[in-house]
Design a protein around this motif. Structure first.
Motif, PDB file in Angstrom:
ATOM      1  N   ASN A 155     -18.855  -0.995  12.114  1.00 11.11           N
ATOM      2  CA  ASN A 155     -19.678  -1.221  10.932  1.00 11.11           C
ATOM      3  C   ASN A 155     -20.585  -0.018  10.686  1.00 11.11           C
ATOM      4  O   ASN A 155     -20.598   0.957  11.446  1.00 11.11           O
ATOM      5  CB  ASN A 155     -20.479  -2.516  11.072  1.00 11.11           C
ATOM      6  N   THR A 166     -15.155  -4.498  12.673  1.00 13.77           N
ATOM      7  CA  THR A 166     -14.387  -5.338  11.757  1.00 13.77           C
ATOM      8  C   THR A 166     -12.912  -5.187  12.088  1.00 13.77           C
ATOM      9  O   THR A 166     -12.412  -4.070  12.226  1.00 13.77           O
ATOM     10  CB  THR A 166     -14.637  -4.943  10.298  1.00 13.77           C
ATOM     11  N   LEU A 225     -16.248  -9.038  13.364  1.00 17.98           N
ATOM     12  CA  LEU A 225     -15.955  -9.666  12.089  1.00 17.98           C
ATOM     13  C   LEU A 225     -14.458  -9.574  11.807  1.00 17.98           C
ATOM     14  O   LEU A 225     -13.826  -8.545  12.067  1.00 17.98           O
ATOM     15  CB  LEU A 225     -16.734  -8.985  10.958  1.00 17.98           C
ATOM     16  N   SER A 240     -11.274  -9.871   8.975  1.00 20.85           N
ATOM     17  CA  SER A 240     -11.087  -9.597   7.555  1.00 20.85           C
ATOM     18  C   SER A 240      -9.606  -9.634   7.210  1.00 20.85           C
ATOM     19  O   SER A 240      -8.737  -9.676   8.095  1.00 20.85           O
ATOM     20  CB  SER A 240     -11.682  -8.235   7.192  1.00 20.85           C
ATOM     21  N   SER A 295     -16.053 -11.176   7.561  1.00 18.16           N
ATOM     22  CA  SER A 295     -16.826 -10.077   6.979  1.00 18.16           C
ATOM     23  C   SER A 295     -17.230 -10.358   5.547  1.00 18.16           C
ATOM     24  O   SER A 295     -16.627 -11.173   4.842  1.00 18.16           O
ATOM     25  CB  SER A 295     -16.010  -8.784   7.042  1.00 18.16           C
ATOM     26  N   SER A 296     -18.261  -9.648   5.118  1.00 21.21           N
ATOM     27  CA  SER A 296     -18.706  -9.588   3.740  1.00 21.21           C
ATOM     28  C   SER A 296     -18.371  -8.207   3.185  1.00 21.21           C
ATOM     29  O   SER A 296     -18.054  -7.294   3.942  1.00 21.21           O
ATOM     30  CB  SER A 296     -20.217  -9.848   3.651  1.00 21.21           C
ATOM     31  N   THR A 322     -16.746  -0.677   5.406  1.00 16.95           N
ATOM     32  CA  THR A 322     -15.728  -0.807   6.445  1.00 16.95           C
ATOM     33  C   THR A 322     -14.442  -1.398   5.894  1.00 16.95           C
ATOM     34  O   THR A 322     -13.340  -1.053   6.344  1.00 16.95           O
ATOM     35  CB  THR A 322     -16.269  -1.683   7.587  1.00 16.95           C
ATOM     36  N   GLU A 323     -14.549  -2.293   4.919  1.00 15.25           N
ATOM     37  CA  GLU A 323     -13.347  -2.872   4.329  1.00 15.25           C
ATOM     38  C   GLU A 323     -12.481  -1.794   3.691  1.00 15.25           C
ATOM     39  O   GLU A 323     -11.253  -1.835   3.757  1.00 15.25           O
ATOM     40  CB  GLU A 323     -13.739  -3.919   3.279  1.00 15.25           C
ATOM     41  N   CYS A 368     -11.554  -9.262   1.136  1.00 17.43           N
ATOM     42  CA  CYS A 368     -12.598  -9.188   2.158  1.00 17.43           C
ATOM     43  C   CYS A 368     -12.740 -10.532   2.870  1.00 17.43           C
ATOM     44  O   CYS A 368     -12.763 -11.592   2.237  1.00 17.43           O
ATOM     45  CB  CYS A 368     -13.915  -8.791   1.506  1.00 17.43           C
ATOM     46  N   GLY A 369     -12.850 -10.479   4.200  1.00 17.83           N
ATOM     47  CA  GLY A 369     -13.147 -11.671   4.972  1.00 17.83           C
ATOM     48  C   GLY A 369     -12.086 -12.744   4.821  1.00 17.83           C
ATOM     49  O   GLY A 369     -10.891 -12.509   4.965  1.00 17.83           O
TER      50      GLY A 369
END
Length: 490
Positions: free
Chosen positions: A81, A96, A157, A159, A235-236, A240-241, A249-250
């Protein structure tokens, strides 16, 4: 690359397999304003982790996790992150993990998934042992009130859940998909809690075999250790996404089958392949009025949220129902086609002595899909505007815009022609043709009768505005001069 909000050019060096979104994310994460090289930027946090001593009880020949973490980043399977990337000791570090990258031809690679999780947990716990005082803001002059094993060492997290489920042949809005997501999340939490005081969650039955056995072996391996727990969740939206190249996402679903550039998503291709369809055959079905893939309900994300909430430590907030519904219905590239043979009604009426023809067309479920408004005896400009308005509203309805929004906007609008309505016994008076049309649609398709607006008689019009004449003998010369410059017109 070029930042759309900045006219300056900035070069970004990264693997050729990565896309422009990853380059944008890398430039956003990097603090310096000059050229960006992935190897140089990643070396900072990798070296920081490698400099941390191993945890007590670690075998002497265990290699440092930095090299393996670099490989996972290059394969876009796991990325740090922003706090860890920028080496901010006062922020919570984390990783993530892109779930879709662990799907192989034989199914979900649970062993590889667990190995990545354990590597991330080891790195976060090493870093926590060194930077704990900086993160908590406590001075080392006094005894720390809490034991290290009571504090969370970082975040893990998950994703890209929807793409993972699609690669496994599961529809997002299905019981099998929710059970699979719950099992994967529970396995991640089990690895993060192994060797801690926290009990692992139970792994439910799912289409993914062998997860319970793997979880039991993880707990047995770490039995007797005293580790800090690692918090888990989904994740939000974050840079990083973009580094990982995730589709969604997530745990969010992909409401649209298309990417931003108009091409089919990888998850869409995977779901078509599971149904034995090619993009060409799916297009043929769509042109024939059939739906190749079932649409995702707006409530699907809330159902997935409820399924996994008990097996992770935290989740992103569930979107508001109205926002989720709007996102699902107005997804780019998804237009609901009307059937070849359409039902509806045709209404002929007169508003204030001016004729109006209104025609509607309906979808298979009876909801409104198209309207046509034609005032036959009006000027060409009025007929053209009404025709264009009907087309615009129809396009909005076919893309999922709610009829309630159109009714709220156009009902009770006031402009001529207006007056008594003839030809429709349910309406006696309308303030405009649009007022009559959309109140009629509200009654026909929403089941809500909207009463007539109060009539505006000529005698009840607003009085003429007060003008600054005759302000008395004490008025200033300025007001006298201003009054001479005003002219009354009829």
């Amino acid at each position: 690359m070029t930042d759309p909000d900045d006219s300056a050019l900035r070069s970004v060096t990264l693997p050729a397999a990565w896309d422009d979104e990853a380059a944008q994310a890398l430039a956003q994460i990097t603090l310096n304003g000059g050229p960006v090289r992935l190897a140089a930027e990643a070396a900072r946090w990798v070296d920081t982790i490698d400099a941390c001593p191993p945890l007590p009880g670690t075998p002497a020949n265990t290699p440092s996790p930095g090299r393996s973490l670099s490989y996972l980043l290059l394969m876009q399977q796991m990325a740090p992150n922003t706090a860890l990337w920028q080496c901010q000791p006062d922020q919570t570090p984390g990783f993530t993990i892109r779930l879709s990258s662990f799907v192989q031809e034989t199914g979900f690679a649970a062993e590889h998934f667990v190995a990545c999780l354990r590597l991330a947990c080891d790195a976060l716990r090493r870093l926590h042992a060194v930077t704990r005082i900086e993160r908590t803001g406590e001075l080392p002059l006094f005894d720390l009130p809490a034991q290290p094993e009571d504090e969370a060492a970082g975040l893990i997290l998950l994703s890209d859940l929807d793409a993972c489920l699609a690669a496994l042949g599961l529809d997002y809005d299905s019981d099998d998909a929710r059970n699979a997501a719950c099992a994967m999340a529970a396995l991640a939490t089990t690895v993060a809690r192994a060797g801690t005081k926290l009990s692992p969650p139970s792994i439910p039955e799912s289409p993914l075999p062998g997860l319970r056995t793997i979880a039991s072996s993880v707990c047995a391996t770490e039995e007797g250790r005293h580790f800090c727990p690692i918090e888990t969740g989904f994740s939000s939206p974050a840079p990083t996404e973009g580094l990982l190249g995730v589709e969604t996402c997530g745990l969010a679903p992909a409401f649209s089958p298309l990417r931003e550039d108009g091409h089919l998503r990888a998850s869409t291709l995977a779901r078509l392949a599971c149904r034995g369809l090619t993009p060409e055959s799916a297009l043929a079905l769509a042109l024939a009025g059939e739906t190749p893939l079932p649409p995702v309900r707006p409530q699907a994300q809330a159902a997935m949220h409820a399924a996994v909430k008990n097996v992770v430590d935290f989740l992103p907030a569930v979107p508001e129902p109205d926002l989720a519904d709007l996102q699902a219905k107005l997804a780019r590239g998804v237009r609901r086609p009307l059937p070849m043979r359409q039902t509806g009604f045709t209404q002929r009426a007169a508003v204030g002595g001016h004729s109006l023809f209104m025609r509607t067309s309906e979808f298979e479920d009876g909801t409104l899909g198209e309207i046509s408004l034609t005032p036959p005896r009006e000027s060409p400009m009025a007929r053209g505007l009404m025709d264009c308005l009907g087309h615009a509203v129809s396009i909005g309805l076919q893309y999922g815009a709610p009829l309630e929004a159109f009714v709220e906007r156009f009902a009770y609008t006031r402009f001529g022609p207006a007056g008594t309505v003839e030809g429709d016994p349910s309406t006696a008076y309308a303030t405009s043709m649009l007022d009559y049309a959309f109140r009629t649609l509200s009654e026909a398709y929403l089941g809500e009768h909207m009463p007539d607006a109060p009539r505006v008689e000529p005698s009840s019009e607003d009085p003429a505005p007060m003008l600054p004449f005759g302000r008395g003998s004490g008025e200033s010369p300025e007001w006298k001069d201003r009054g001479r410059r005003l002219k009354l017109v009829s």
